[in-house]
Motif scaffolding. Sequence first.
Motif, PDB file in Angstrom:
ATOM      1  N   MET A  29       8.749  20.836 -27.247  1.00  0.00           N
ATOM      2  CA  MET A  29       9.064  21.601 -26.040  1.00  0.00           C
ATOM      3  C   MET A  29       9.563  20.676 -24.927  1.00  0.00           C
ATOM      4  SD  MET A  29       9.263  24.655 -25.214  1.00  0.00           S
ATOM      5  CE  MET A  29       9.920  25.337 -23.725  1.00  0.00           C
ATOM      6  N   GLU A  30       8.835  19.584 -24.765  1.00  0.00           N
ATOM      7  CA  GLU A  30       9.266  18.603 -23.763  1.00  0.00           C
ATOM      8  C   GLU A  30      10.674  18.126 -24.057  1.00  0.00           C
ATOM      9  OE1 GLU A  30       6.370  15.618 -23.993  1.00  0.00           O
ATOM     10  OE2 GLU A  30       5.176  16.380 -22.320  1.00  0.00           O
ATOM     11  N   TYR A  31      10.888  17.890 -25.351  1.00  0.00           N
ATOM     12  CA  TYR A  31      12.199  17.412 -25.801  1.00  0.00           C
ATOM     13  C   TYR A  31      13.272  18.427 -25.430  1.00  0.00           C
ATOM     14  CZ  TYR A  31      15.620  15.600 -29.160  1.00  0.00           C
ATOM     15  OH  TYR A  31      16.740  15.081 -29.768  1.00  0.00           O
ATOM     16  N   PHE A  32      12.949  19.707 -25.679  1.00  0.00           N
ATOM     17  CA  PHE A  32      13.903  20.774 -25.387  1.00  0.00           C
ATOM     18  C   PHE A  32      14.227  20.814 -23.889  1.00  0.00           C
ATOM     19  CE2 PHE A  32      14.762  25.144 -24.068  1.00  0.00           C
ATOM     20  CZ  PHE A  32      15.852  25.437 -24.866  1.00  0.00           C
ATOM     21  N   ILE A  33      13.179  20.744 -23.055  1.00  0.00           N
ATOM     22  CA  ILE A  33      13.407  20.841 -21.604  1.00  0.00           C
ATOM     23  C   ILE A  33      14.220  19.648 -21.108  1.00  0.00           C
ATOM     24  CG2 ILE A  33      12.268  20.863 -19.354  1.00  0.00           C
ATOM     25  CD1 ILE A  33      10.002  22.423 -20.705  1.00  0.00           C
ATOM     26  N   GLN A  34      13.871  18.465 -21.632  1.00  0.00           N
ATOM     27  CA  GLN A  34      14.624  17.273 -21.212  1.00  0.00           C
ATOM     28  C   GLN A  34      16.102  17.425 -21.571  1.00  0.00           C
ATOM     29  OE1 GLN A  34      13.206  13.980 -19.820  1.00  0.00           O
ATOM     30  NE2 GLN A  34      15.352  14.201 -19.255  1.00  0.00           N
ATOM     31  N   GLN A  35      16.362  17.923 -22.772  1.00  0.00           N
ATOM     32  CA  GLN A  35      17.756  18.097 -23.189  1.00  0.00           C
ATOM     33  C   GLN A  35      18.429  19.178 -22.365  1.00  0.00           C
ATOM     34  OE1 GLN A  35      18.931  15.827 -24.785  1.00  0.00           O
ATOM     35  NE2 GLN A  35      18.173  15.461 -26.853  1.00  0.00           N
ATOM     36  N   ALA A  41      19.360   4.198 -20.568  1.00  0.00           N
ATOM     37  CA  ALA A  41      18.143   3.922 -21.331  1.00  0.00           C
ATOM     38  C   ALA A  41      17.000   3.594 -20.370  1.00  0.00           C
ATOM     39  CB  ALA A  41      18.375   2.775 -22.298  1.00  0.00           C
ATOM     40  N   LYS A  42      17.281   2.776 -19.366  1.00  0.00           N
ATOM     41  CA  LYS A  42      16.262   2.438 -18.363  1.00  0.00           C
ATOM     42  C   LYS A  42      15.794   3.685 -17.644  1.00  0.00           C
ATOM     43  CE  LYS A  42      14.873  -1.664 -18.128  1.00  0.00           C
ATOM     44  NZ  LYS A  42      15.653  -2.887 -18.050  1.00  0.00           N
ATOM     45  N   ARG A  43      16.780   4.532 -17.284  1.00  0.00           N
ATOM     46  CA  ARG A  43      16.454   5.742 -16.524  1.00  0.00           C
ATOM     47  C   ARG A  43      15.588   6.676 -17.352  1.00  0.00           C
ATOM     48  NH1 ARG A  43      21.670   8.448 -14.930  1.00  0.00           N
ATOM     49  NH2 ARG A  43      21.987   6.693 -13.541  1.00  0.00           N
ATOM     50  N   ASN A  44      15.844   6.687 -18.652  1.00  0.00           N
ATOM     51  CA  ASN A  44      15.064   7.548 -19.534  1.00  0.00           C
ATOM     52  C   ASN A  44      13.685   6.964 -19.834  1.00  0.00           C
ATOM     53  OD1 ASN A  44      16.066  10.084 -20.648  1.00  0.00           O
ATOM     54  ND2 ASN A  44      17.891   8.892 -21.103  1.00  0.00           N
ATOM     55  N   GLY A  45      13.448   5.749 -19.375  1.00  0.00           N
ATOM     56  CA  GLY A  45      12.164   5.121 -19.622  1.00  0.00           C
ATOM     57  C   GLY A  45      11.980   4.636 -21.046  1.00  0.00           C
ATOM     58  N   ILE A  46      13.051   4.142 -21.657  1.00  0.00           N
ATOM     59  CA  ILE A  46      12.927   3.604 -23.008  1.00  0.00           C
ATOM     60  C   ILE A  46      12.397   2.177 -22.929  1.00  0.00           C
ATOM     61  CG2 ILE A  46      14.287   2.802 -25.001  1.00  0.00           C
ATOM     62  CD1 ILE A  46      16.022   5.297 -24.523  1.00  0.00           C
ATOM     63  N   VAL A  74      15.983   8.911 -28.834  1.00  0.00           N
ATOM     64  CA  VAL A  74      15.387   7.583 -28.998  1.00  0.00           C
ATOM     65  C   VAL A  74      13.991   7.576 -28.392  1.00  0.00           C
ATOM     66  CG1 VAL A  74      15.550   5.148 -28.359  1.00  0.00           C
ATOM     67  CG2 VAL A  74      17.609   6.382 -29.009  1.00  0.00           C
ATOM     68  N   LYS A  75      13.886   8.174 -27.216  1.00  0.00           N
ATOM     69  CA  LYS A  75      12.619   8.133 -26.500  1.00  0.00           C
ATOM     70  C   LYS A  75      11.508   8.845 -27.287  1.00  0.00           C
ATOM     71  CE  LYS A  75      10.567   8.991 -22.090  1.00  0.00           C
ATOM     72  NZ  LYS A  75      10.545   9.976 -21.025  1.00  0.00           N
ATOM     73  N   THR A  76      11.842   9.979 -27.884  1.00  0.00           N
ATOM     74  CA  THR A  76      10.799  10.707 -28.602  1.00  0.00           C
ATOM     75  C   THR A  76      10.422  10.017 -29.908  1.00  0.00           C
ATOM     76  OG1 THR A  76      12.578  12.098 -29.406  1.00  0.00           O
ATOM     77  CG2 THR A  76      11.191  13.028 -27.702  1.00  0.00           C
ATOM     78  N   LYS A  77      11.373   9.280 -30.513  1.00  0.00           N
ATOM     79  CA  LYS A  77      11.075   8.604 -31.783  1.00  0.00           C
ATOM     80  C   LYS A  77      10.311   7.300 -31.570  1.00  0.00           C
ATOM     81  CE  LYS A  77      13.994  11.211 -34.404  1.00  0.00           C
ATOM     82  NZ  LYS A  77      13.561  12.239 -35.282  1.00  0.00           N
ATOM     83  N   LYS A  78      10.310   6.788 -30.336  1.00  0.00           N
ATOM     84  CA  LYS A  78       9.588   5.556 -29.990  1.00  0.00           C
ATOM     85  C   LYS A  78       9.795   4.399 -30.972  1.00  0.00           C
ATOM     86  CE  LYS A  78       5.859   7.355 -27.175  1.00  0.00           C
ATOM     87  NZ  LYS A  78       6.109   8.797 -27.214  1.00  0.00           N
ATOM     88  N   PRO A  79      11.043   3.923 -31.140  1.00  0.00           N
ATOM     89  CA  PRO A  79      11.241   2.767 -32.019  1.00  0.00           C
ATOM     90  C   PRO A  79      10.831   1.474 -31.306  1.00  0.00           C
ATOM     91  CG  PRO A  79      13.306   3.391 -31.019  1.00  0.00           C
ATOM     92  CD  PRO A  79      12.286   4.352 -30.501  1.00  0.00           C
ATOM     93  N   PHE A 128      11.566  12.255 -10.563  1.00  0.00           N
ATOM     94  CA  PHE A 128      10.254  12.868 -10.766  1.00  0.00           C
ATOM     95  C   PHE A 128       9.874  12.767 -12.228  1.00  0.00           C
ATOM     96  CE2 PHE A 128      12.284  15.408  -7.366  1.00  0.00           C
ATOM     97  CZ  PHE A 128      11.391  15.071  -6.334  1.00  0.00           C
ATOM     98  N   ASP A 129       8.584  12.618 -12.462  1.00  0.00           N
ATOM     99  CA  ASP A 129       8.079  12.634 -13.833  1.00  0.00           C
ATOM    100  C   ASP A 129       7.179  13.843 -14.003  1.00  0.00           C
ATOM    101  OD1 ASP A 129       9.320  10.396 -14.690  1.00  0.00           O
ATOM    102  OD2 ASP A 129       7.678   9.031 -14.181  1.00  0.00           O
ATOM    103  N   PHE A 130       7.502  14.685 -14.963  1.00  0.00           N
ATOM    104  CA  PHE A 130       6.580  15.756 -15.329  1.00  0.00           C
ATOM    105  C   PHE A 130       6.131  15.447 -16.732  1.00  0.00           C
ATOM    106  CE2 PHE A 130       9.845  17.586 -12.556  1.00  0.00           C
ATOM    107  CZ  PHE A 130       9.063  17.990 -11.496  1.00  0.00           C
ATOM    108  N   GLY A 131       5.011  14.786 -16.859  1.00  0.00           N
ATOM    109  CA  GLY A 131       4.584  14.358 -18.182  1.00  0.00           C
ATOM    110  C   GLY A 131       5.635  13.428 -18.746  1.00  0.00           C
ATOM    111  N   ASN A 132       6.228  13.852 -19.845  1.00  0.00           N
ATOM    112  CA  ASN A 132       7.236  13.001 -20.466  1.00  0.00           C
ATOM    113  C   ASN A 132       8.649  13.346 -20.032  1.00  0.00           C
ATOM    114  OD1 ASN A 132       6.570  10.802 -22.019  1.00  0.00           O
ATOM    115  ND2 ASN A 132       5.711  12.088 -23.648  1.00  0.00           N
ATOM    116  N   ILE A 133       8.742  14.385 -19.181  1.00  0.00           N
ATOM    117  CA  ILE A 133      10.075  14.816 -18.773  1.00  0.00           C
ATOM    118  C   ILE A 133      10.463  14.076 -17.500  1.00  0.00           C
ATOM    119  CG2 ILE A 133      11.470  16.794 -18.098  1.00  0.00           C
ATOM    120  CD1 ILE A 133       9.275  18.468 -19.597  1.00  0.00           C
ATOM    121  N   LYS A 134      11.649  13.500 -17.529  1.00  0.00           N
ATOM    122  CA  LYS A 134      12.136  12.749 -16.368  1.00  0.00           C
ATOM    123  C   LYS A 134      13.310  13.493 -15.745  1.00  0.00           C
ATOM    124  CE  LYS A 134      11.362   7.763 -16.793  1.00  0.00           C
ATOM    125  NZ  LYS A 134      10.066   7.740 -16.328  1.00  0.00           N
ATOM    126  N   VAL A 135      13.199  13.727 -14.435  1.00  0.00           N
ATOM    127  CA  VAL A 135      14.335  14.282 -13.720  1.00  0.00           C
ATOM    128  C   VAL A 135      14.663  13.314 -12.606  1.00  0.00           C
ATOM    129  CG1 VAL A 135      15.268  16.288 -12.532  1.00  0.00           C
ATOM    130  CG2 VAL A 135      13.402  16.569 -14.145  1.00  0.00           C
TER     131      VAL A 135
END
Lengths: 383, 303
Positions: free
Chosen positions: B1-7, A239-244, A214-219, B140-147
């Motif tokens: 790539m970001e997507y892959f790391i996040q997953q 969702a909040k934690r993921n920053g959506i 969801v986050k990468t698709k930015k709806p 932590f935020d690394f760009g778009n990656i959230k941990v």
Amino acid sequence: MKFKKLKLFILTIITAIFISSAAFAETLKIGSMGPLTGPYAADGNDIANGVRTAIAVIEDEGGIEGFDKIELFTEDTACDPRQAVAAANKLINNKAIGVIGAYCSSATIPASEVLAEEDVIMITPASTNEKVTERGLKYMFRMCGRDDDQSKAAVKFLTYKKVKTIFIIDDKTTYSQGLAEKVAQGCEAVGIKVILHDHVNQGDKDFSAVLTKVKTKKPDALYMSLQNSATGSLMAIQAKRNGIEAIMLAQDAVYHPQFIEIGKDATEGVYLTFGFMDAETEAYKKFIAKFKVITGTDKPGSYSAYAYDSAITLLKAIKETGGTDPAKIKEAMLKMNYKGASKDISFKENGDSGSSYIIFKVENKAFKNYWDPETGKLFSETK
Amino acid sequence: MEYFIQQLINGLTLGGIYALIALGYTMVYGIIQLINFAHGEFFAAGGYMGVILLSFLSANGYLATYPWLCLSGAIILSMAYCSLLATGVEKIAYKPLRKSSRLSVLLSALGMSIFIQNGLMLTQGVYDKAYPTIFSQGGFDFGNIKVSYMQIVMLLITILLLILLNLLVFKTRIGKAMRATAQDKTMSSLVGIKSDRIISLTFIIGASLAAAAGIMVGMYYGSVGYTMGFVPGIKAFAAAVLGGIGNITGAMIGGFLIGMIEIFGAGYISSEYKDVFAFIILIGVLYFMPTGIMGENIDDTRV
């Protein structure tokens, strides 16, 4: 000899009293169905408590003439079609006149087929799938709204919010998937792009994969069609934690005090569709007062009030007809028009009682009336 | 790539949980060839114990002042509680059946699972219980990656527990006794190992690991419910089988693998079928390696 005669006399009197009391003392048996175990047990208990409240209220008002007791049989469906059928059979064996339930549409539909064979009246307080009342069953009634109306309200709200793209998630039950599909169709029709309609499994706790998507698709909006309010909280938290940042819209099964209790801050700003309920009416106040006595809490589950109204309607109809003939009870129910705790009650020929969906918003840890799809205005504007 | 790391991070977190639960299955199976279906319920019981303790601490204000101390205290106490629970279950449901057929023990385990689950429902209520949110925020935020901090904590605790377990099993006398009992119960008791005590100990270790997993799941996802043990229990069982049931390293690998497959299946294909992917891989692996990834000889089981 004298003694023997006296004994016989006393014995006769005693037996006569017993026979007559058995003849006059009739118990009115009604049933309630819902998931009392399993993942949806919370909602099933809400329904059973609503029905219990209704019986207590009717008994306080003097009960029903011709019956000196109202007996309630609560059966567990576990939201499972097979168990729902078994529960329906059990209620038939117990000679229940009417049944309030069930919760999941997927349980209500098969149970209603069984009850219909024996002409048992069924009023569902919570099953919103359209099919429930569209199968031509004679004694099927519905107290809550319908999913086609609910999806219309949701789509209207999304247009009002000027949403261009939407991501839809459901958890694959008759109800949640049916509703999600209706919303998807509605969105396509008004030109909102459905980026993806994804599904999760019932009982899942981890939604990180789908929410990262969801986050990468930015709806602009995220529609959550889930069968359970606790699942809704889990999704909101993650969702909040993921920053959506999308607008989050959920539906009636998520609308439950538990959603906010578990989700806490993460639920702030989430929108939900649910039937409008006026907490200021006499009927609602009466319901809450008794509900508190019975359950010890004044925060009823979302479908408690509907279950209460269903049971009140059934008992009122029985009172009016003074008997247990289902055809007459149906007639009395169709004629009814009164203010219930959940809404104004009047049934259509097919058993529906109309929908009253509005948009709620979670603000300061409470559900607030937010937007009315009928007028297209915010509640704060109209007041 | 970001997507892959996040997953990937998501997968590691989930996999860690599965690994912790899978260990309990695999250890018990290794020692008495019993698939302990009540194991998922220990996980749920641990989660509930955690929420009871943490809510108590939070109501008294300790949680805000000493968060980490409270957290470790809660984890240790709920592990201890589940150890007691497991000992009880073992004494009541499994020990009397040690001489009978494997099937009766299996049924006893299923019964125990239903019993504990309904016990949780009756004592704790049907509504889910919320954990204090103090740990679930921040990251932590690394760009778009959230941990999130919680993900790091979970991973660290998981790794720590896995290392401790490995040390216990492979470096200590108790571990040696466990491995001996697993190989041959009669022979090991002949050389003076109290095999009953070792079996109880295995249950205790497995249950306490599950309890740790339960409390971490509660903190990470924010709530616990009485049915929470079922699905992760099945997945962890699959993980144990995938890794080679009876093998500790195998269970860890299996747990992380199942978690990863699930997350990547959901992330790249569809979350609708994520369980299907996990089980397809399971079937595929078992087809070519019937004893699982790390499984050795089938009749030569190890702890």
